[in-house]
Design an enzyme around this catalytic site. Structure first.
Site, PDB file in Angstrom:
ATOM      1  N   GLY A 128       6.189  11.732   1.127  1.00  0.00           N
ATOM      2  CA  GLY A 128       5.251  11.593   0.029  1.00  0.00           C
ATOM      3  C   GLY A 128       3.993  10.891   0.473  1.00  0.00           C
ATOM      4  O   GLY A 128       3.952  10.239   1.518  1.00  0.00           O
ATOM      5  N   GLY A 139       0.406   8.794  -1.332  1.00  0.00           N
ATOM      6  CA  GLY A 139      -0.266   8.292  -2.527  1.00  0.00           C
ATOM      7  C   GLY A 139      -1.658   7.811  -2.190  1.00  0.00           C
ATOM      8  O   GLY A 139      -2.192   8.065  -1.100  1.00  0.00           O
ATOM      9  N   PHE A 196      -2.694   4.782  -1.639  1.00  0.00           N
ATOM     10  CA  PHE A 196      -2.777   3.715  -0.647  1.00  0.00           C
ATOM     11  C   PHE A 196      -1.917   3.966   0.596  1.00  0.00           C
ATOM     12  O   PHE A 196      -2.200   3.433   1.658  1.00  0.00           O
ATOM     13  CB  PHE A 196      -2.356   2.377  -1.273  1.00  0.00           C
ATOM     14  CG  PHE A 196      -3.348   1.854  -2.268  1.00  0.00           C
ATOM     15  CD1 PHE A 196      -4.465   1.153  -1.852  1.00  0.00           C
ATOM     16  CD2 PHE A 196      -3.171   2.077  -3.626  1.00  0.00           C
ATOM     17  CE1 PHE A 196      -5.386   0.672  -2.766  1.00  0.00           C
ATOM     18  CE2 PHE A 196      -4.083   1.602  -4.548  1.00  0.00           C
ATOM     19  CZ  PHE A 196      -5.201   0.890  -4.120  1.00  0.00           C
ATOM     20  N   GLY A 197      -0.851   4.733   0.436  1.00  0.00           N
ATOM     21  CA  GLY A 197       0.055   4.853   1.574  1.00  0.00           C
ATOM     22  C   GLY A 197       0.777   6.182   1.613  1.00  0.00           C
ATOM     23  O   GLY A 197       0.525   7.094   0.821  1.00  0.00           O
ATOM     24  N   ASP A 233       5.819  -2.424 -12.658  1.00  0.00           N
ATOM     25  CA  ASP A 233       5.384  -1.031 -12.492  1.00  0.00           C
ATOM     26  C   ASP A 233       6.585  -0.086 -12.580  1.00  0.00           C
ATOM     27  O   ASP A 233       6.723   0.841 -11.785  1.00  0.00           O
ATOM     28  CB  ASP A 233       4.659  -0.848 -11.165  1.00  0.00           C
ATOM     29  CG  ASP A 233       3.848   0.451 -11.123  1.00  0.00           C
ATOM     30  OD1 ASP A 233       3.494   0.965 -12.206  1.00  0.00           O
ATOM     31  OD2 ASP A 233       3.594   0.951 -10.014  1.00  0.00           O
TER      32      ASP A 233
END
Length: 748
Positions: free
Chosen positions: A18, A20, A22-23, A155
């Site tokens: 995966g 995203g 930021f990472g 979160d």
């Protein structure tokens, strides 16, 4: 980190899992041991300020530390301290944010919860079994973080719940501590973090909150996995969402836009979850009540209730949910009406309690229980309790390897009367709307359409599966009735008839023989023996009546067994069960292509309208099909005939026992009267066999003694003992029947 790394020692880079903002996450496998791990690394971002970089450094190191600290099956564990440090050094050297180490963690092979919710067959939410699994895992993960680690996640969302599939079961784990923070006593946090639609309203409204933000997020997730929707107008602006939540009543758990409604009523506040879901009413009612505290807009009171005694607030967030998840819900399908039922089963519940539950909801008291093939309790026993019907492995009733229910029920005197389909509210309001319908409402209409089709398909599969199980059960019961070594009623019945035939015949023969032997020696012979010959004739007539039922029993048995076998192997059931009768798969392909094809609103609405009408028309043809109605009535008639057979056999055996006792008593009486006559001296000198083997000289006539000795096969003492024993046994049987539990059919 990039995919060109390839190998390091035994570790091989398999693929990217995966990516995203930021990472990114990668999968690695140890080629020697087969161990799989996931590595999470930051991407380069030259646009960040020094303060942002410093803050990101701090968060990253803290996340890595917390993940290694968490040691529970409900949270993804960090493995930086458990993996070869040379490998860690290798990953760090190639990390764009070195000297920060990439986070190494256990690999979960089933993707994440978001991916599961996006699957087309989950458009109306997950099945109840999976919902329970998700809530169980997240409930324990949150408590572990709050109590053991003093951390609030901040979160919680489906994207941060990953799945590991093991032994055919999904294990849900919480991950991603990027927004997590340490819980500080008496301090309200003021940073705004979280994800839209999952973040608690106070975070956006005042930026002051505490760890109850995680309670809110779990409530949102619970609502979403149950019905496939977010509860609070997710398509609206953030301002409208927060403003509406602030206005919601205490019992409100969802807000929807009232499209086309009256002015001043733009939004509707709901206390119930939409009916388009796969939950049992037992679970749904209690989870809705729990959601009122999980989605309490006041973060100070969220997750608590007023204690009845002290009137003080106590934390009930976990205990209430635990009680719900600990429920044992018995799923039942009632064949005559094609309806699902569910009841919470407790250890102390009796069969009588269960019958009252069934009667209360179905209106039928005389029921017949059918256990699906493979049930650990294949035959209903009077010693069972309803808890014995519950099969934990079958809670996942949408798993193709499991039956749709734990128990089928047929109404013994209940006509086939399929309940009408449930038409979702959206159809009645918008299916013929002339207004342009917005995308969010079109999606809801498509969800409703999918639910109607999938629900009808599930009912059909349960019904035809139940009919087949009904036939199999009847075949087994009828066959066992003639072969069960522990209680072969049919053979016992036939044997008793044969034996009684001999006893009745012998009784008459003995009287006639005594009459012939004594005709010249007993005064008033004709009158005396006339009475006893009449008794013998009455026994013959009564027995002839009982024996006449033998043909009916034979006919019922052979006919029932043959018909049950024919129905059990009828291919019609499997053909209908495996048929996509309502074009559900076709509609699912439409849902998958909605975004790709970019259909306009009118086309999407027309597809839903066509699917609904086709489904309702096809349902009428299938459910009211003459072959299907005949199958139900045929199996029911087999069951009723078998019930009649058992009643005939049971009644006949009781009559035969009474007849045998009466014959024994009459033999004793006849024997006694003969003895009295001889003792009174009204006959010539005679020898009479009193014990059936040792002649006693009465008046010295040995020829007469031999004749009477042949007449009476049963010694007087033995006859008296036999009759007494049978009377005692009858009393025992009567007590047992009076005190026994409900029979297999749970009759009144």
């Amino acid at each position: 980190m990039n995919n060109s790394l390839g190998y390091f020692g035994p570790w091989q880079l398999k693929r990217q899992l995966g990516v995203g903002g930021f990472g990114e996450v990668h999968l690695w496998q140890n080629v020697k041991t087969g161990q799989e791990i996931a590595t999470k690394s930051l991407k380069e971002n030259p646009n960040l300020s020094k303060d942002e970089v410093a803050k990101l450094h701090q968060r990253w190191e803290q996340e890595c530390q917390w993940m290694m600290q968490c040691d529970t099956p409900y949270i993804v564990r960090g493995l930086n301290d458990r993996v070869d440090q040379e490998f860690i050094a290798y990953l760090t050297e190639r990390h764009p944010w070195r000297p920060l180490q990439p986070v190494v963690m256990e690999y979960c092979n089933g993707g994440d919860l978001r991916t599961q919710l996006q699957l087309v067959h989950n458009v109306n939410g997950l099945v109840e079994f999976e919902v329970r699994e998700v809530l169980h895992a997240l409930r324990h993960a949150i408590e572990y973080l709050h109590i053991k680690c003093h951390i609030e996640h901040r979160d919680l969302k489906p994207d941060n719940v990953v799945i590991h599939q093991e032994a055919g079961r999904r294990i849900y784990k919480l991950t991603d501590f990027g927004f997590a923070r340490t819980i500080t006593e008496n301090t309200m946090l003021k940073s705004i973090v979280g994800t839209r639609n999952y973040v608690a309203p106070e975070v956006l409204d005042t930026a002051e909150y505490k760890n109850t933000v995680d309670y809110w997020s779990l409530g949102i997730i619970a609502y979403e996995v149950i019905c496939g929707n977010l509860p609070f107008i997710p398509h609206q602006t953030l301002y409208d969402i927060v403003t509406s939540i602030r206005k919601k009543p205490a019992k409100c758990i969802a807000i929807t836009e009232n499209f086309g409604g009256e002015k001043g009523a733009k939004y509707e506040f709901h206390e119930r979850i939409p009916v388009e879901n796969h939950m049992s009413p037992v679970f749904l009612n209690k989870i809705e009540n729990w959601l009122t505290t999980a989605l309490d807009q006041n973060y100070h009171t969220r997750g608590t209730r007023l204690a009845p005694s002290s009137k003080e607030r106590t934390l009930t967030f976990y205990t209430e949910l635990d009680a719900i998840l600990a429920q044992k819900v018995l799923t039942v399908f009632f064949l005559p009406t094609l309806k699902f039922y569910s009841w919470e089963i407790t250890a102390d519940m009796t069969l009588l309690d269960f019958r009252k539950l069934v009667q209360g909801e179905t209106g039928v008291a005389d029921i017949y229980c059918i256990f699906p093939t493979g049930h650990p309790r294949p035959v209903l026993s009077q010693t069972y309790k309803p808890i014995d019907f519950f099969v934990e492995e079958w809670e996942h009733n949408r798993n193709g390897n499991n039956p749709p229910v734990m128990l089928y029920i047929a109404g013994m005197k209940c006509e086939y009367n399929a309940a009408p389909p449930e038409i979702p509210t959206h159809f009645k309001k918008y299916l013929h709307s002339k207004e342009e319908i917005p995308n969010w409402l079109l999606s809801s209409i498509e969800q409703s359409t999918h639910f109607l089709l999938s629900n009808e398909q599930f009912h059909l599969e349960a019904f035809v599966g139940g009919l087949k199980e009904y036939a199999l059960t009847m075949e087994h019961e009828i066959f066992q009735y003639d072969t069960d070594q522990n209680g072969n009623k049919l053979q016992q019945y036939f044997n008793e008839l044969i034996e009684m035939h001999g006893r009745v015949e012998q009784f008459g023969v003995n009287i006639e023989a005594a009459k012939q032997a004594s005709a010249a020696q007993i005064e008033n012979c004709d009158g005396f023996f006339g009475e006893w010959c009449a008794r013998a004739l009455k026994f013959k007539e009564d027995f002839a009546t009982l024996e006449g039922l033998k043909n009916k029993v034979n006919r019922y048995y052979k006919s029932g067994l043959r018909r049950a076998k024919e129905m059990a192997i009828n291919p019609f059931f499997d053909q209908l069960k495996n048929k996509d009768a309502y074009k559900l798969l076709e509609f699912r392909r439409h849902l998958e292509n909605v975004q790709k094809v970019r259909l306009n609103g009118k086309e999407r609405l027309e597809l839903c309208r066509t699917a609904v009408y086709d489904c309702l028309g096809q349902r009428e043809k299938i459910i009211m099909n003459e072959h299907l109605k005949y199958a139900y009535s045929a199996i029911t008639s087999v069951q009723m005939e078998f019930g009649m057979l058992k009643r005939i056999v049971h009644h006949s055996l009781e009559e035969l026992v009474e007849m045998r006792n009466a014959l024994a008593q009459n033999t004793i009486n006849f024997h006694t009267k003969i003895l009295n006559i001889y003792k009174s001296g009204k006959v010539q000198r005679t020898t009479l066999a009193q014990d059936g083997s040792s002649p006693i000289i009465v008046n010295g006539n040995s020829e007469m003694a031999n004749s009477i000795n042949e007449i009476f096969q049963y010694p007087l003492t033995s006859l008296i003992e036999e009759v007494t024993g049978r009377i005692i046994q009858m009393d025992i049987d009567e007590d047992m029947n009076r005190n026994s539990d409900l029979p297999a059919t749970i009759d009144e």
